[in-house]
Design a protein around this motif. Structure first.
Motif, PDB file in Angstrom:
ATOM      1  N   ARG A 175     -26.340  19.713 -15.773  1.00 49.14           N
ATOM      2  CA  ARG A 175     -25.311  19.501 -16.807  1.00 49.14           C
ATOM      3  C   ARG A 175     -24.066  20.255 -16.372  1.00 49.14           C
ATOM      4  O   ARG A 175     -23.752  21.338 -16.860  1.00 49.14           O
ATOM      5  N   GLU A 176     -23.361  19.680 -15.419  1.00 48.03           N
ATOM      6  CA  GLU A 176     -22.279  20.392 -14.733  1.00 48.03           C
ATOM      7  C   GLU A 176     -21.141  20.823 -15.646  1.00 48.03           C
ATOM      8  O   GLU A 176     -20.506  21.850 -15.437  1.00 48.03           O
ATOM      9  N   ASP A 177     -20.877  20.020 -16.680  1.00 41.23           N
ATOM     10  CA  ASP A 177     -19.717  20.273 -17.520  1.00 41.23           C
ATOM     11  C   ASP A 177     -19.931  21.401 -18.520  1.00 41.23           C
ATOM     12  O   ASP A 177     -18.965  21.984 -19.028  1.00 41.23           O
ATOM     13  N   ALA A 181     -26.081  24.164 -20.493  1.00 44.17           N
ATOM     14  CA  ALA A 181     -26.439  24.496 -21.877  1.00 44.17           C
ATOM     15  C   ALA A 181     -27.370  23.411 -22.410  1.00 44.17           C
ATOM     16  O   ALA A 181     -27.121  22.218 -22.236  1.00 44.17           O
ATOM     17  N   GLU A 182     -28.437  23.821 -23.070  1.00 39.36           N
ATOM     18  CA  GLU A 182     -29.473  22.881 -23.498  1.00 39.36           C
ATOM     19  C   GLU A 182     -29.188  22.272 -24.865  1.00 39.36           C
ATOM     20  O   GLU A 182     -28.744  22.957 -25.783  1.00 39.36           O
ATOM     21  N   GLY A 227     -27.932  28.699 -21.822  1.00 42.58           N
ATOM     22  CA  GLY A 227     -28.695  28.732 -23.074  1.00 42.58           C
ATOM     23  C   GLY A 227     -28.464  27.527 -23.953  1.00 42.58           C
ATOM     24  O   GLY A 227     -28.134  26.437 -23.498  1.00 42.58           O
ATOM     25  N   ILE A 228     -28.624  27.723 -25.252  1.00 42.06           N
ATOM     26  CA  ILE A 228     -28.470  26.629 -26.195  1.00 42.06           C
ATOM     27  C   ILE A 228     -27.022  26.160 -26.204  1.00 42.06           C
ATOM     28  O   ILE A 228     -26.081  26.946 -26.042  1.00 42.06           O
ATOM     29  N   ASN A 229     -26.828  24.862 -26.356  1.00 41.78           N
ATOM     30  CA  ASN A 229     -25.482  24.312 -26.407  1.00 41.78           C
ATOM     31  C   ASN A 229     -24.877  24.616 -27.776  1.00 41.78           C
ATOM     32  O   ASN A 229     -25.255  24.015 -28.789  1.00 41.78           O
ATOM     33  N   LEU A 230     -23.957  25.572 -27.798  1.00 41.24           N
ATOM     34  CA  LEU A 230     -23.402  26.025 -29.076  1.00 41.24           C
ATOM     35  C   LEU A 230     -22.568  24.944 -29.762  1.00 41.24           C
ATOM     36  O   LEU A 230     -22.505  24.903 -30.990  1.00 41.24           O
ATOM     37  N   ILE A 238     -28.641  20.136 -33.109  1.00 38.83           N
ATOM     38  CA  ILE A 238     -29.836  20.747 -32.545  1.00 38.83           C
ATOM     39  C   ILE A 238     -30.946  20.633 -33.582  1.00 38.83           C
ATOM     40  O   ILE A 238     -30.821  21.144 -34.690  1.00 38.83           O
ATOM     41  N   SER A 239     -32.030  19.963 -33.239  1.00 33.36           N
ATOM     42  CA  SER A 239     -33.085  19.701 -34.219  1.00 33.36           C
ATOM     43  C   SER A 239     -34.179  20.757 -34.153  1.00 33.36           C
ATOM     44  O   SER A 239     -34.438  21.340 -33.098  1.00 33.36           O
TER      45      SER A 239
END
Length: 430
Positions: A175-177, A181-182, A227-230, A238-239
């Motif tokens: 996820r280059e951009d 972030a997940e 980490g998590i995609n804020l 985010i589920s």
């Protein structure tokens, strides 16, 4: 024994009253303070009924939706079947999908309703282990892609590329951009990739590394994970089921404890387990740090660091609270999780988290050496026994049962919702 009809009817009636209140008062953002309190009180009543019902009947209900524990259903399907069997006990698929499209401050909080159900299932010594096993079965998507992977050695997903070289499956997060972030999509791709590595007969070791970034700040550099995609978190995308619980019970659990299948309990049954190596470039933040903790060996470039800033974000770092103290000791884990301390690979405490530290230009050769170290039948057997000692399934089950509730409540807490506005107005990690 059938479920008690009087109790299920009361839940259905209370749910119908709640839905009527919501329909006449508009979405949460449109409601007056008085309407919000009226709806909140009705929802509390429904949740109290749900909690009381599940305290008595969770195991019977789980047996009903899984055909006496002969069907192995993933979390979303368990929730969907319960919603059909006992209307109002948990939201329907359509309600969840509609909620996912809303901003956090305009949600009804359906994640909490799902968490009540799943927490009760996980608390049970009967349904909990079965649910953990169901989530560690290979996904249909991976089984479909397996022949291609075994023939070509390559599968490219939207956010992860899997390549097999000399017995090692290299999972490159790409996820280059957004600095890897997940979000829900990347979790699905990672689970597929982990399944392929564990299923493929030619793979003996799994390697996880971040790809080269196009993000302006790190353009041309590799990054493990931020980490998590804020942006997704603060947009409400985010589920709980697909990401926050599904990630822990899905690909992370599969990495540590392996895949499950029909022969797991036979004396010669072999759970598909393989050793994992994390190659950390730049940093492992949040979910990236949690992923690192699931690996058997970790190498890092000398300027890399480890961070679990979940307390600053207002949420719980998955099973990081369960695993970090085992690796670093209780005091350092509290400094990291509660106070936001970063641990650099180059500092003395870095030795507790990183097995080998090398110059950036030495990473490729270091990966080859670590793969050779892990590629041993004795390693396979011993890492399984180490993981059973470090993290018994019973401990994981009990942790996740409480995590489900606490994390769902955190998502709708005032401090987390207040961050949404600040994040939307300014810059934030993506």
């Amino acid at each position: 024994m059938p479920l008690p009809s009087a109790e299920t009817a009361r839940i259905a009636a209370t749910n119908a009253q709640l839905l009527q209140l919501q329909a006449v008062s508009g979405t949460p953002a449109q409601r007056s303070p008085r309407q919000r309190e009226t709806v909140a009180e009705a929802r509390r009543e429904l949740r109290n009924l749900t909690d009381a019902f599940l305290r008595e009947h969770a195991e019977r209900l789980y047996d009903e939706v899984t055909d006496g524990r002969t069907s192995y259903l993933r979390l979303d399907m368990v929730c969907e079947r319960v919603a059909t069997l006992v209307p109002g006990l948990t939201p329907t698929r359509e309600q969840v999908e509609a909620e996912q499209r809303r901003a956090p401050d305009d949600k009804e909080g359906l994640d909490i309703d799902q968490s009540i159900l799943l927490s009760h299932f996980l608390r049970s010594a009967t349904s909990g282990p079965h649910l953990l096993e169901a989530m560690r079965r290979p996904t249909e998507r991976a089984l479909h892609l397996l022949p291609q992977f075994e023939q070509t050695g390559v599968v490219t997903l939207d956010s992860v590329r899997v390549e097999c070289h000399n017995g090692a499956a290299h999972l490159t997060m790409q996820r280059e951009d957004c600095l890897n972030a997940e979000d829900d999509e990347q979790v699905r791709d990672m689970e597929t990739a982990v399944d392929l590595a564990l299923l493929a007969s030619q793979v003996r070791v799994g390697v996880i590394r971040g790809g080269v970034m196009t993000h302006s700040k790190y353009a041309g550099r590799r990054v493990f994970s931020s980490g998590i995609n804020l942006k997704s978190l603060h947009a409400g995308r985010i589920s709980l089921v697909g990401f926050l619980l599904g990630r822990e019970m899905g690909y992370i659990a599969k990495m540590i404890h392996g895949l499950t299948g029909e022969r797991d309990w036979a004396w010669d049954g072999v759970v598909a387990q393989k050793p994992w190596l994390a190659a950390v470039d730049s940093f492992a933040i949040g979910g990236g740090a949690q992923l690192m903790l699931a690996c058997d060996r970790v190498i890092a470039e000398r300027d890399a660091y480890f961070s679990l800033p979940a307390a600053q974000e207002g949420i719980i770092p998955g099973a990081g609270n369960l695993r970090l103290g085992r690796v670093t000791g209780g005091r350092l884990s509290r400094q990291v999780i509660l106070a936001g301390r970063r641990v650099a690979a180059s500092e003395p405490e870095g030795g507790l988290l990183f097995d080998k530290i090398v110059a950036p230009e030495e990473m490729d050769e270091a990966i080859k050496a670590e793969v050779a170290l892990l590629d041993s039948p004795a390693v396979f057997a011993n890492r399984r026994m180490l993981n059973l000692a470090d993290e018994p399934q019973e401990s994981l089950r009990r942790y996740l049962a409480e995590f489900a509730i606490e994390q769902a409540r955190r998502l709708y807490s005032e401090d987390v919702l207040n961050k949404v506005t600040r994040f939307s107005a300014g810059a934030g990690r993506s």
